[in-house]
Enzyme design. Sequence first.
Site, PDB file in Angstrom:
ATOM      1  NE  ARG A  51      -3.787  -2.188   2.454  1.00 31.43           N
ATOM      2  CZ  ARG A  51      -4.651  -2.397   3.433  1.00 31.43           C
ATOM      3  NH1 ARG A  51      -4.663  -1.602   4.490  1.00 31.43           N
ATOM      4  NH2 ARG A  51      -5.502  -3.400   3.370  1.00 31.43           N
ATOM      5  CG  ASP A  53       2.290   6.333   2.486  1.00 31.86           C
ATOM      6  OD1 ASP A  53       1.273   5.685   2.771  1.00 31.86           O
ATOM      7  OD2 ASP A  53       3.268   6.446   3.245  1.00 31.86           O
ATOM      8  NE  ARG A 201       7.977   9.430   2.643  1.00 33.53           N
ATOM      9  CZ  ARG A 201       6.752   9.936   2.758  1.00 33.53           C
ATOM     10  NH1 ARG A 201       5.695   9.131   2.632  1.00 33.53           N
ATOM     11  NH2 ARG A 201       6.581  11.212   2.991  1.00 33.53           N
TER      12      ARG A 201
END
Length: 248
Positions: A51, A53, A201
Site C-alpha cells: 500500500r 502512500d 523514508r
Amino acid sequence: MTQRYKITIEYDGTHLLGWQKQLDGPSVQEYLEQAIEAFCQEKTDVYGAGRTDAGVHALAQVAHFDLNREVDPFRLREAVNAHLRRMDAPIAVLVAETAAADFHARYSAVGRAYIYRLTNRRSPLVLDKNRSWSVTVPLDMEKMRQGAAYLLGHHDFTSFRAVKCQAKSPIKTLDRLDIRQEGENIFFYTEARSFLHHQVRNMVGTLKMVGDGHLQPEQIKTILEARDRREAGPTAPACGLYLSKIIY
C-alpha cells in the site's frame, strides 16, 4: 469458472493519493478497477502487494484480481492499458498472467524492495521534480554507509515507524540497505519481508542527517535502541520513493 490474474504495474504517484481507494481523490486501485470493469463489464476488487502512500512511485507493483471468465493475458494487458490511457491515468500494466486460485499479491509475497532516490546538487530539479528528493548541502557517502550498517538485521524499528503505523509489531528484519552514488544521484536500495509505515523514508531522512554532519554514524544505533520516533530524523519526501520489486 473464476480465474485469478496477476498483474505487474508501474505508476507515477505524483498526483495519486496512493495505492488504496480514497474518497477525496484518485488512487491506483481505483483506476485499475475502473479500467478492468470498462474492459470486462465486470466489477472486481484489485488487491495490491504493497500500500504505497500518496506521491510514492512504483517500478513493479504486483496486484491480483478475479474474473468470472478466462481472458488471454496479452489481450487483458493491452485492453486495460488502453482504458488507463483514456482515463489519463499515470499507470501502466507491464505484465498480465494467470495465477493459481490461492495466489495472493500481498500474503504470498516473501519480500519487498524499495529504492529511494536523492539528488545532491545546488541547482533545483526541473526534469526530475517530483521524482527525487533535492538536497543541496554536500553529503558524506561513507558516513551514511557507516550509519546504515547499524540498521541491518532484526530490530525493533519503533524509532523509524510512522506514529499512525497500524502494524501489530515494530520488529522487522532489514535484509538490505545499500547506498550507491551515480553522479549527482544517491540511491538507497532496501529489502525486507515487510516494512513499517514510513520506515524507508524515516531511515533515509535520518541517514541524510548523518551525511550532512548533524548526526554521527554511531548515533544511528542509539536512535534505534531508543524506540522513540522523536529521536530519529525527519521523514524524507514521498517523491523519492519507488516500490521496485515484490519477491515471491
